[in-house]
Motif scaffolding. Structure first.
Motif, PDB file in Angstrom:
ATOM      1  N   SER A  61      26.611   5.957  -1.345  1.00  0.00           N
ATOM      2  CA  SER A  61      25.402   5.045  -2.568  1.00  0.00           C
ATOM      3  C   SER A  61      25.315   3.424  -2.159  1.00  0.00           C
ATOM      4  O   SER A  61      25.453   2.713  -1.560  1.00  0.00           O
ATOM      5  CB  SER A  61      26.092   5.836  -3.889  1.00  0.00           C
ATOM      6  OG  SER A  61      27.876   5.410  -2.898  1.00  0.00           O
ATOM      7  N   ARG A  62      24.258   3.182  -3.650  1.00  0.00           N
ATOM      8  CA  ARG A  62      23.859   2.316  -3.714  1.00  0.00           C
ATOM      9  C   ARG A  62      24.281   1.574  -4.649  1.00  0.00           C
ATOM     10  O   ARG A  62      24.757   1.951  -5.510  1.00  0.00           O
ATOM     11  CB  ARG A  62      22.294   2.599  -3.840  1.00  0.00           C
ATOM     12  CG  ARG A  62      21.484   2.971  -2.140  1.00  0.00           C
ATOM     13  CD  ARG A  62      20.199   2.588  -3.044  1.00  0.00           C
ATOM     14  NE  ARG A  62      19.279   1.026  -3.089  1.00  0.00           N
ATOM     15  CZ  ARG A  62      18.971   1.027  -1.983  1.00  0.00           C
ATOM     16  NH1 ARG A  62      18.945   1.482  -1.004  1.00  0.00           N
ATOM     17  NH2 ARG A  62      18.507  -0.386  -2.448  1.00  0.00           N
ATOM     18  N   ILE A  63      24.654   0.273  -5.336  1.00  0.00           N
ATOM     19  CA  ILE A  63      24.875  -0.641  -6.101  1.00  0.00           C
ATOM     20  C   ILE A  63      25.113   0.295  -7.479  1.00  0.00           C
ATOM     21  O   ILE A  63      25.968   0.542  -8.502  1.00  0.00           O
ATOM     22  CB  ILE A  63      25.117  -2.007  -6.102  1.00  0.00           C
ATOM     23  CG1 ILE A  63      26.430  -3.162  -6.687  1.00  0.00           C
ATOM     24  CG2 ILE A  63      23.963  -3.194  -6.101  1.00  0.00           C
ATOM     25  CD1 ILE A  63      27.310  -2.587  -6.411  1.00  0.00           C
ATOM     26  N   ALA A  76      32.782  13.159 -16.373  1.00  0.00           N
ATOM     27  CA  ALA A  76      31.356  12.842 -16.533  1.00  0.00           C
ATOM     28  C   ALA A  76      31.029  11.804 -16.041  1.00  0.00           C
ATOM     29  O   ALA A  76      31.742  11.777 -14.144  1.00  0.00           O
ATOM     30  CB  ALA A  76      31.996  11.818 -17.248  1.00  0.00           C
ATOM     31  N   ARG A  77      29.468  10.947 -15.851  1.00  0.00           N
ATOM     32  CA  ARG A  77      29.369  10.383 -15.275  1.00  0.00           C
ATOM     33  C   ARG A  77      28.872   9.182 -15.574  1.00  0.00           C
ATOM     34  O   ARG A  77      29.051   8.893 -17.115  1.00  0.00           O
ATOM     35  CB  ARG A  77      28.285  10.749 -14.271  1.00  0.00           C
ATOM     36  CG  ARG A  77      28.000  11.516 -12.961  1.00  0.00           C
ATOM     37  CD  ARG A  77      26.583  12.072 -12.956  1.00  0.00           C
ATOM     38  NE  ARG A  77      26.708  13.618 -11.058  1.00  0.00           N
ATOM     39  CZ  ARG A  77      26.986  14.417 -11.315  1.00  0.00           C
ATOM     40  NH1 ARG A  77      27.078  15.075 -13.245  1.00  0.00           N
ATOM     41  NH2 ARG A  77      27.683  15.954 -10.970  1.00  0.00           N
ATOM     42  N   GLY A  78      28.828   7.861 -14.643  1.00  0.00           N
ATOM     43  CA  GLY A  78      28.732   6.511 -15.485  1.00  0.00           C
ATOM     44  C   GLY A  78      28.278   5.392 -14.378  1.00  0.00           C
ATOM     45  O   GLY A  78      27.391   5.405 -13.049  1.00  0.00           O
ATOM     46  N   GLU A  79      28.271   4.175 -14.733  1.00  0.00           N
ATOM     47  CA  GLU A  79      27.545   2.960 -13.908  1.00  0.00           C
ATOM     48  C   GLU A  79      28.328   2.239 -14.552  1.00  0.00           C
ATOM     49  O   GLU A  79      29.379   1.792 -15.336  1.00  0.00           O
ATOM     50  CB  GLU A  79      26.400   2.924 -15.251  1.00  0.00           C
ATOM     51  CG  GLU A  79      26.470   1.819 -16.701  1.00  0.00           C
ATOM     52  CD  GLU A  79      24.699   1.845 -16.393  1.00  0.00           C
ATOM     53  OE1 GLU A  79      25.007   1.050 -17.257  1.00  0.00           O
ATOM     54  OE2 GLU A  79      23.750   2.701 -16.654  1.00  0.00           O
ATOM     55  N   LEU A  80      28.980   1.326 -12.893  1.00  0.00           N
ATOM     56  CA  LEU A  80      29.852   0.444 -12.982  1.00  0.00           C
ATOM     57  C   LEU A  80      29.313  -1.030 -13.936  1.00  0.00           C
ATOM     58  O   LEU A  80      28.116  -1.230 -13.888  1.00  0.00           O
ATOM     59  CB  LEU A  80      29.947   0.121 -11.576  1.00  0.00           C
ATOM     60  CG  LEU A  80      30.314   1.003 -10.632  1.00  0.00           C
ATOM     61  CD1 LEU A  80      30.129   0.022  -9.007  1.00  0.00           C
ATOM     62  CD2 LEU A  80      32.109   1.146 -11.090  1.00  0.00           C
ATOM     63  N   VAL A  81      30.203  -1.444 -14.453  1.00  0.00           N
ATOM     64  CA  VAL A  81      29.896  -2.892 -15.746  1.00  0.00           C
ATOM     65  C   VAL A  81      31.185  -3.411 -15.860  1.00  0.00           C
ATOM     66  O   VAL A  81      32.018  -3.311 -15.035  1.00  0.00           O
ATOM     67  CB  VAL A  81      29.500  -2.495 -17.179  1.00  0.00           C
ATOM     68  CG1 VAL A  81      28.694  -1.127 -17.146  1.00  0.00           C
ATOM     69  CG2 VAL A  81      30.625  -1.919 -17.519  1.00  0.00           C
ATOM     70  N   GLU A  82      30.542  -4.892 -15.246  1.00  0.00           N
ATOM     71  CA  GLU A  82      31.307  -5.973 -15.544  1.00  0.00           C
ATOM     72  C   GLU A  82      32.412  -6.582 -17.110  1.00  0.00           C
ATOM     73  O   GLU A  82      31.617  -6.282 -17.873  1.00  0.00           O
ATOM     74  CB  GLU A  82      30.707  -7.610 -15.509  1.00  0.00           C
ATOM     75  CG  GLU A  82      32.330  -8.744 -15.037  1.00  0.00           C
ATOM     76  CD  GLU A  82      32.083 -10.057 -14.560  1.00  0.00           C
ATOM     77  OE1 GLU A  82      32.487 -10.332 -14.492  1.00  0.00           O
ATOM     78  OE2 GLU A  82      30.528  -9.936 -13.905  1.00  0.00           O
ATOM     79  N   THR A  83      33.408  -5.989 -17.516  1.00  0.00           N
ATOM     80  CA  THR A  83      34.297  -6.248 -18.352  1.00  0.00           C
ATOM     81  C   THR A  83      34.398  -7.573 -19.225  1.00  0.00           C
ATOM     82  O   THR A  83      33.488  -8.203 -18.062  1.00  0.00           O
ATOM     83  CB  THR A  83      34.885  -5.682 -18.741  1.00  0.00           C
ATOM     84  OG1 THR A  83      36.159  -5.971 -17.876  1.00  0.00           O
ATOM     85  CG2 THR A  83      35.733  -4.108 -18.285  1.00  0.00           C
ATOM     86  N   GLU A  84      34.530  -7.975 -20.618  1.00  0.00           N
ATOM     87  CA  GLU A  84      34.756  -9.001 -20.905  1.00  0.00           C
ATOM     88  C   GLU A  84      35.262  -9.865 -19.654  1.00  0.00           C
ATOM     89  O   GLU A  84      35.191 -11.283 -20.218  1.00  0.00           O
ATOM     90  CB  GLU A  84      35.002  -9.051 -22.568  1.00  0.00           C
ATOM     91  CG  GLU A  84      34.148  -8.600 -23.282  1.00  0.00           C
ATOM     92  CD  GLU A  84      34.348  -8.780 -25.026  1.00  0.00           C
ATOM     93  OE1 GLU A  84      35.733  -8.743 -25.427  1.00  0.00           O
ATOM     94  OE2 GLU A  84      34.011  -7.788 -25.551  1.00  0.00           O
ATOM     95  N   ASP A  85      36.919  -9.238 -19.359  1.00  0.00           N
ATOM     96  CA  ASP A  85      38.114 -10.218 -18.953  1.00  0.00           C
ATOM     97  C   ASP A  85      37.325 -10.350 -16.999  1.00  0.00           C
ATOM     98  O   ASP A  85      37.680 -10.895 -16.785  1.00  0.00           O
ATOM     99  CB  ASP A  85      38.613  -9.545 -18.415  1.00  0.00           C
ATOM    100  CG  ASP A  85      39.425  -8.366 -18.359  1.00  0.00           C
ATOM    101  OD1 ASP A  85      38.652  -8.015 -17.718  1.00  0.00           O
ATOM    102  OD2 ASP A  85      40.377  -7.960 -18.666  1.00  0.00           O
ATOM    103  N   GLY A  86      36.448 -10.104 -16.867  1.00  0.00           N
ATOM    104  CA  GLY A  86      35.820  -9.398 -15.147  1.00  0.00           C
ATOM    105  C   GLY A  86      36.111  -8.841 -14.938  1.00  0.00           C
ATOM    106  O   GLY A  86      35.946  -8.575 -13.870  1.00  0.00           O
TER     107      GLY A  86
END
Length: 107
Positions: free
Chosen positions: A63-65, A79-89
């Motif tokens: 897969s791609r990023i 479920a499906r989702g997208e990767l994210v950076e949280t507030e604490d990194g």
């Protein structure tokens, strides 16, 4: 005046507020911990490729990023989702889609 039917979510909320002994037992399942697995991709490697892995080796995935990731419990996609950076990194997953069967099972 007719009584409108409750939505599945409204019924589930009402069930959670029910104070009966039977419902207290039923609600106890909400505290059960389950392992949620997030799948970001796959790679097919030969045994010799695996034996050659070293620190800083890069294993290319299928897969791609920015491709959606899959969230699963016991190998069942919920479920499906997208990767994210949280507030604490740290890394997190923003839910973009719930599987229909999972939604039906959850009420």
């Amino acid at each position: 005046m007719s009584n409108p039917e409750k939505t599945p979510q409204a019924q589930a909320d009402a069930d959670r507020r029910d104070d009966s002994d039977a419902n207290k037992y039923r609600r106890s399942i909400f505290d059960v911990q389950v392992m949620l697995t997030v799948s970001i991709g796959q790679a097919r490697l030969s045994v010799s490729d695996i034996l050659e892995l070293r620190p800083e080796s890069v294993v290319p995935l299928t897969s791609r990023i920015d491709d959606p990731v899959e969230l699963a419990i016991d190998n069942k996609i919920i479920a499906r989702g997208e990767l994210v950076e949280t507030e604490d990194g740290s890394l997190g997953v923003k839910i973009t889609e719930l599987e229909e069967q999972a939604s039906d099972a959850l009420g």
